[in-house]
Design a protein around this motif. Structure first.
Motif, short mmCIF file in Angstrom:
data_model
loop_
_atom_site.label_atom_id
_atom_site.label_comp_id
_atom_site.label_asym_id
_atom_site.label_seq_id
_atom_site.Cartn_x
_atom_site.Cartn_y
_atom_site.Cartn_z
N ILE A 139 -32.22 68.53 1.42
CA ILE A 139 -31.39 68.94 2.55
C ILE A 139 -32.19 69.75 3.57
O ILE A 139 -31.85 69.79 4.75
CB ILE A 139 -30.15 69.72 2.06
CG1 ILE A 139 -29.10 69.79 3.16
CG2 ILE A 139 -30.53 71.08 1.56
CD1 ILE A 139 -27.78 70.38 2.70
N GLU A 140 -33.29 70.35 3.14
CA GLU A 140 -34.10 71.15 4.06
C GLU A 140 -34.74 70.31 5.16
O GLU A 140 -35.24 70.84 6.15
CB GLU A 140 -35.17 71.95 3.30
CG GLU A 140 -36.28 71.12 2.71
CD GLU A 140 -35.95 70.49 1.36
OE1 GLU A 140 -36.87 69.90 0.77
OE2 GLU A 140 -34.80 70.58 0.90
N HIS A 141 -34.71 69.00 5.00
CA HIS A 141 -35.29 68.11 6.02
C HIS A 141 -34.31 67.75 7.13
O HIS A 141 -34.69 67.09 8.08
CB HIS A 141 -35.83 66.84 5.37
CG HIS A 141 -36.90 67.12 4.35
ND1 HIS A 141 -38.13 67.63 4.68
CD2 HIS A 141 -36.90 66.99 3.01
CE1 HIS A 141 -38.85 67.79 3.58
NE2 HIS A 141 -38.12 67.42 2.56
N LEU A 142 -33.05 68.18 6.98
CA LEU A 142 -32.06 67.94 8.04
C LEU A 142 -32.34 68.86 9.21
O LEU A 142 -33.07 69.85 9.08
CB LEU A 142 -30.64 68.20 7.50
CG LEU A 142 -30.16 67.30 6.36
CD1 LEU A 142 -28.78 67.76 5.88
CD2 LEU A 142 -30.12 65.86 6.79
N THR A 143 -31.73 68.55 10.33
CA THR A 143 -31.87 69.44 11.49
C THR A 143 -31.05 70.70 11.26
O THR A 143 -30.17 70.73 10.39
CB THR A 143 -31.38 68.75 12.78
OG1 THR A 143 -29.97 68.53 12.66
CG2 THR A 143 -32.11 67.44 13.03
N ASP A 144 -31.31 71.71 12.05
CA ASP A 144 -30.55 72.96 11.93
C ASP A 144 -29.07 72.71 12.13
O ASP A 144 -28.23 73.28 11.41
CB ASP A 144 -31.04 73.99 12.96
CG ASP A 144 -32.41 74.52 12.64
OD1 ASP A 144 -32.87 74.37 11.49
OD2 ASP A 144 -33.04 75.11 13.55
N ARG A 145 -28.74 71.89 13.09
CA ARG A 145 -27.33 71.59 13.37
C ARG A 145 -26.67 70.88 12.18
O ARG A 145 -25.54 71.18 11.80
CB ARG A 145 -27.22 70.73 14.63
CG ARG A 145 -25.78 70.43 15.01
CD ARG A 145 -25.68 69.75 16.36
NE ARG A 145 -25.77 70.82 17.37
CZ ARG A 145 -26.46 70.74 18.48
NH1 ARG A 145 -27.14 69.65 18.78
NH2 ARG A 145 -26.49 71.73 19.34
#
Length: 136
Positions: free
Chosen positions: A97-103
């Motif tokens: 999940i850390e690879h998702l964007t901040d949004r």
């Protein structure tokens, strides 16, 4: 090889910089520098020495500290991913999940908070997993 040398050096320096001895050493250097002021007549060169030294040290420390933080964060993420993988009731969709964007991360976080508040944390794993899949 360069990567290993940099990591080892960064680890040692960051470890030392976080110790009380490093702070005492830095204070000692500044005291020594300020005591020599009258000896050098508080000249521009005398001031330039400390300004240049502190700028160089600060510049280099930024990279070393960032490297240490990046490694710590990656190691922590790997450990969390392993825990998610190992626990049967955990939702494996959270791995990476850390690879998702901040949004996207903020949306997942707010959805989870809303989900927990609506169900007092008592939502069945199957329904909870289906909800997560719909969000991602």
């Amino acid at each position: 090889m360069l990567d290993r040398m940099f990591t080892a050096t960064a680890t040692r320096i960051a470890g030392f910089a976080g110790q009380p001895g490093a702070f005492v050493t830095a204070v000692g250097i500044i005291v020594l520098w300020s005591v020599t002021g009258p000896l050098f007549g508080y000249s521009d060169t005398w001031q330039l020495v400390v300004n240049t030294a502190t700028t160089i040290v600060t510049f280099l420390m930024v990279f070393l500290i960032q490297n240490s933080q990046n490694r710590d964060a990656a190691a922590m993420q790997a450990k969390l991913d392993e825990l998610i993988r190992a626990v049967d009731a955990a939702r494996s969709q959270f791995i990476g999940i850390e690879h998702l964007t901040d949004r996207e991360i903020e949306k997942v976080r707010s959805d989870l908070e809303r989900e927990c508040s609506e169900t007092d944390g008592k939502l069945s794993p199957a329904v909870s997993l289906a909800n997560l899949r719909n969000r991602l």
